[in-house]
Design an enzyme around this catalytic site. Structure first.
Site, PDB file in Angstrom:
ATOM      1  N   ARG A 194      -0.625   2.162  12.973  1.00 23.88           N
ATOM      2  CA  ARG A 194      -1.204   0.922  12.449  1.00 23.88           C
ATOM      3  C   ARG A 194      -1.107   0.749  10.935  1.00 23.88           C
ATOM      4  NH1 ARG A 194      -7.483   1.143  11.899  1.00 23.88           N
ATOM      5  NH2 ARG A 194      -7.759   3.227  11.067  1.00 23.88           N
ATOM      6  N   HIS A 195      -0.339   1.603  10.271  1.00 15.63           N
ATOM      7  CA  HIS A 195      -0.170   1.457   8.825  1.00 15.63           C
ATOM      8  C   HIS A 195       1.247   1.040   8.470  1.00 15.63           C
ATOM      9  CE1 HIS A 195      -3.920   3.840   8.709  1.00 15.63           C
ATOM     10  NE2 HIS A 195      -4.096   3.244   7.541  1.00 15.63           N
ATOM     11  N   GLU A 235      -9.880  -2.076  13.106  1.00 18.68           N
ATOM     12  CA  GLU A 235     -10.239  -2.966  12.007  1.00 18.68           C
ATOM     13  C   GLU A 235      -9.053  -3.864  11.654  1.00 18.68           C
ATOM     14  OE1 GLU A 235      -9.840  -1.600   8.050  1.00 18.68           O
ATOM     15  OE2 GLU A 235      -9.770  -3.781   7.867  1.00 18.68           O
ATOM     16  N   SER A 240     -11.436  -6.680   6.250  1.00 11.89           N
ATOM     17  CA  SER A 240     -12.531  -6.112   5.489  1.00 11.89           C
ATOM     18  C   SER A 240     -12.932  -7.156   4.463  1.00 11.89           C
ATOM     19  CB  SER A 240     -12.037  -4.831   4.816  1.00 11.89           C
ATOM     20  OG  SER A 240     -13.128  -4.065   4.406  1.00 11.89           O
ATOM     21  N   ARG A 263       0.848  -1.187   0.000  1.00  8.30           N
ATOM     22  CA  ARG A 263       0.000   0.000   0.000  1.00  8.30           C
ATOM     23  C   ARG A 263       0.884   1.237   0.000  1.00  8.30           C
ATOM     24  NH1 ARG A 263      -5.094  -2.088   2.333  1.00  8.30           N
ATOM     25  NH2 ARG A 263      -5.240  -4.009   1.118  1.00  8.30           N
ATOM     26  N   GLU A 281       0.403   4.177   0.665  1.00  3.68           N
ATOM     27  CA  GLU A 281      -0.235   5.272   1.403  1.00  3.68           C
ATOM     28  C   GLU A 281       0.809   5.994   2.236  1.00  3.68           C
ATOM     29  OE1 GLU A 281      -3.988   4.414   3.667  1.00  3.68           O
ATOM     30  OE2 GLU A 281      -3.692   2.431   2.778  1.00  3.68           O
TER      31      GLU A 281
END
Lengths: 531, 531
Positions: free
Chosen positions: B311-312, B454, B457, B303, B305
């Protein structure tokens, strides 16, 4: 035959059902049918007043999770004479269909299992229903409600040879388009037949297969190949876990190209750039230096080699392991050899069906291995090759043809398709390889072969930062670029060895297949990035 | 005490040994010692004529696999009162050492296990040997030959509290440099103590840890965290295999960015370019369309991002699954819920030691879960949040603070750290999500939470190409870019659902840790690409 009312017919269940249960279920089935009928999309002109099968066939609407229907489905592989006269629901692919007067013969397929079905005009099946059945496109997913009938003559073309389905209901769950780029029948044809009857049968070439992989993967051979591949992974992990190994995960995006920058993919990383790891080796070694003692990892490995051969991929699955030892790297090499032996035994014992299924399409010679595995030293291999007329120097690497020839020589002499070649010349191995303490022309390194092709490369690694620096300097490697690697050993590190196995090669060679694209579900090579 | 000759002393073995065996082994040990002596590198000035310990200590040469020494080593965790007076070889890290007059106290560490040792001047240990021992650098790997002694007062600071080692030989196997960027003692200190006595104790900050991960990973907590992480993977796979799933491998290099091209890393691919897969979803779905029925895959997910949060990660390990169902996606959701329940039970039953070890450094509240898991529908969650004063619309997504608050509300009401939120608003989910058939404001999709964050998903995916096209058009997605995706469903595809789990998040939240970098062995974020 009247659906659901004949006394001799029972729904197949885990237990014999009470009358009350049967009644309740019949009621529920009726309710479900009503709902299905509501969502069916049979064209108006097919539903005529005289159609006695209304509500027994058609196209189900989109299954959008509207209801929780507790209907029991039976797997095709479970359909046998034991279920004689039972009524069953089956969901599967329409493999083939052939209309013939007032009946339509169909074959329903689930993975490698197939069963014949008959939709024939009778007191509950209308002409319209037979016509509908004969128009369903191949590869559509259908539900049939049918009674299991024992046949008098074995059905050669199906996996379920002794029974067939007498269809009472037929619903299309998900239609396939009518023009398919390849037929499963064609894609499943034995290679032998393809060769013998080239003019009569349609061959499906590899690119067509790979371009339409969703269809191609449906062949029995492919269903078996990828189940066996999953088996190799599971065996690899379970065997190593039982030997005290710990599974780790290593990063694929790395900051520096580990082996000098050749054959490495570059990634844009925010404002800078990075590389895709060609091997998890540095990280496995760091895990050893961090006291994990014995580690393995299963994951993607990337090679930007422009090699368009039968055995190269640009992305493959690496089964990698690394292990600290006390005194001699053979402690590790024996662990590796033993792991392979156990994998081969596991495949032989647990995946016989899959091996046979693959054998029905491809001519597979059974894979032979010795217990314990054969370990030869490099000079022995050189001698064997020279005796066979190959011109090879003591410190030359093996060419691919040399490897194949050696495989044949070893098969002839030792009757094994699996062997380990130990003590490679130091000159042909990477800088981090530990030299042989007795003769530094050689090294503590090994390759492992299956049917004459390399499937693993490994070595004792140099765990001393000073010696590692010397060896890197000898190889003219820029020390600044491997600083992080060398630094990993500055805080004490046990002697260790390991190696990396190419999963797809193991499966290809175990099964005796001719192309690594057959054992990679979605292969990547210099010319293929899709699907 | 005389090495190897006292009648009460025995080598530790699997069985009681015969005199003959003992004699043979003593001879071999002597031979080995002689060899060791040859390779020792004790500085000349330390080997003085009056040194009675010559040949009993020093630095082993580089272990280059010169000999296969069949010496039995004993693991630190096995050292207990049962071995009283036994002579054992132990290879481990020098954790700490403290010289005090004529003796040197050392602590030897193996992963999370530690034992005290004493090198004291006596009839076989010389002053020079004690001096040598006291000069060995911390974190060096050493071999000691020692007798196991029962202590009168428990040794609080070691894992082996009732015994210590009376050292007769001490050899350095692999030295650590003398200046370490962090000490394992400091890096292992309980968080509570760090906070309470900030002025007295050295804290090791996260970047120092990650920059020197080879050292940091040696802490007992880290040894336990990554063993537990391996356990989550194993449980995930074994549970799904027992439910009939097949493991697959999906390509990481892809030709088109699946979700519109945002947050995707670009790769140079020979003369063109490609992308790193943000999810294996398309490939899992193709495997379903190819009749694999139930599949899972464990592998790297990328990812791009630019999120620098607790948490990333830019690269993480995805535990992904996809499953065909008959009528309702809850068939899949229940399978997922059940899989988590079994994972949590497996961790609780098989990894209690690891959980406790982590608890010694970090304050971990035990993880609570219900059987079967709690499933709430989205509108229920919205109501709970509104009652707690949050201003949220029916079709709004949950913000991170909302999620955390909801986690606390649910914990208070249901006493569970794990729950499933079903029926997300359609508007906040990707185009391929199946709308709720009863109310198309909602969808057949779900998120799963641990301690209010989370971790997964998932959804029922649209398996009908025409409907998928409609939904993509509705989302203004360029149909040309997702052609391959839509085409995968044109040859018949069963209804299916699935999801992706972030491994590092599961481990972080299960253990109640505060940062995902604690559960990624070599984490990658926008600012970190090394080591």
């Amino acid at each position: 035959m009247v659906v659901g009312s004949s006394v001799n017919l029972e729904e197949v269940g885990d237990q014999v059902k009470s009358k009350k249960q049967q009644k309740k279920e019949a009621k529920e089935a009726l309710k479900a049918e009503k709902k299905s009928r509501k969502s069916q999309e049979v064209p108006a002109n097919e539903v005529q007043p005289e159609d006695i099968s209304v509500g027994k066939y058609g196209t189900l609407g989109l299954i959008q999770s509207t209801e929780k229907l507790d209907r029991k489905f039976t797997d095709v592989k479970e359909l046998d004479v034991e279920l004689k006269d039972h009524l069953v629901w089956v969901r599967g692919r329409l493999h083939t269909s052939r209309a013939k007067g007032k009946q339509c013969f169909i074959v329903i397929r689930q993975q490698q299992y197939t069963i014949q079905g008959i939709v024939a005009v009778n007191d509950v099946v209308s002409k319209q229903m037979v016509k509908f059945a004969s128009n369903v496109t191949k590869e559509s997913i259908i539900d049939v409600y049918a009674s299991v009938q024992v046949v008098k003559v074995e059905i050669e073309s199906c996996s379920q040879k002794n029974v067939e389905l007498n269809v009472n209901q037929l619903w299309v769950v998900s239609p396939a388009k009518s023009q398919l780029p390849l037929l499963i029948e064609d894609a499943s044809r034995p290679v032998k037949d393809e060769e013998e009857q080239d003019g009569l049968n349609i061959r499906v070439n590899q690119d067509t297969r790979l371009d339409n992989r969703v269809l191609d993967l449906r062949t029995p051979a492919n269903q078996a190949i990828f189940r066996l591949e999953a088996g190799v992974c599971k065996l690899f992990r379970d065997i190593l876990l039982s030997k005290g190994f710990v599974e780790i995960h290593t990063p694929k995006i790395i900051s520096a190209a580990s082996e000098g920058g050749a054959n490495v993919f570059t990634v844009s990383y925010f404002k800078g750039s990075a590389y895709l790891a060609q091997s998890p080796q540095l990280y496995k070694q760091m895990a050893i230096a961090a006291d994990f003692d014995k580690v393995f990892t299963v994951g993607a490995v990337f090679r930007a080699e422009d090699s368009n051969t039968h055995r190269h991929l640009t992305e493959f699955v690496g089964l990698d392991l690394e292990m600290a030892f006390k005194y001699h790297y053979h402690e590790v090499l024996n662990t590796i050899g033993d792991t392979f032996t156990e994998i081969f035994k596991g495949l032989r014992d647990q995946f016989n069906d899959e091996i046979e299924t693959v054998g029905q399409q491809f001519s597979v010679e059974p894979f032979k291995f010795l217990q314990p595995p054969l370990i030869l030293e490099y000079p022995t291999a050189v001698t064997m090759l020279r005796q066979a007329g190959v011109n090879i120097g003591d410190e030359d690497d093996l060419s691919t043809p040399d490897e194949k020839l050696l495989g044949r020589l070893i098969k002839a002499k030792y009757d094994t398709d699996f062997y380990i070649l130990d003590k490679f010349p130091l000159a042909v191995r990477p800088f981090y390889t530990m030299p042989d303490p007795k003769d530094n022309k050689y090294s503590n390194s090994y390759d492992i072969f299956m049917r004459g092709e390399e499937i693993m490369s490994g070595a004792q690694r140099i765990h001393d930062p000073q010696f590692l620096t010397e060896r890197a300097t000898h190889h003219d490697i820029d020390l600044e670029k491997i600083k992080a690697y060398i630094d990993a050993f500055r805080f004490g590190c046990p002697p260790h060895a390991g190696g990396g196995i190419g999963l797809e090669r193991v499966v290809m060679l175990y099964l005796g297949l001719d192309n690594i694209r057959k054992t990679s579900m979605f292969p990547r090579d210099p010319k293929r990035l899709t699907p």
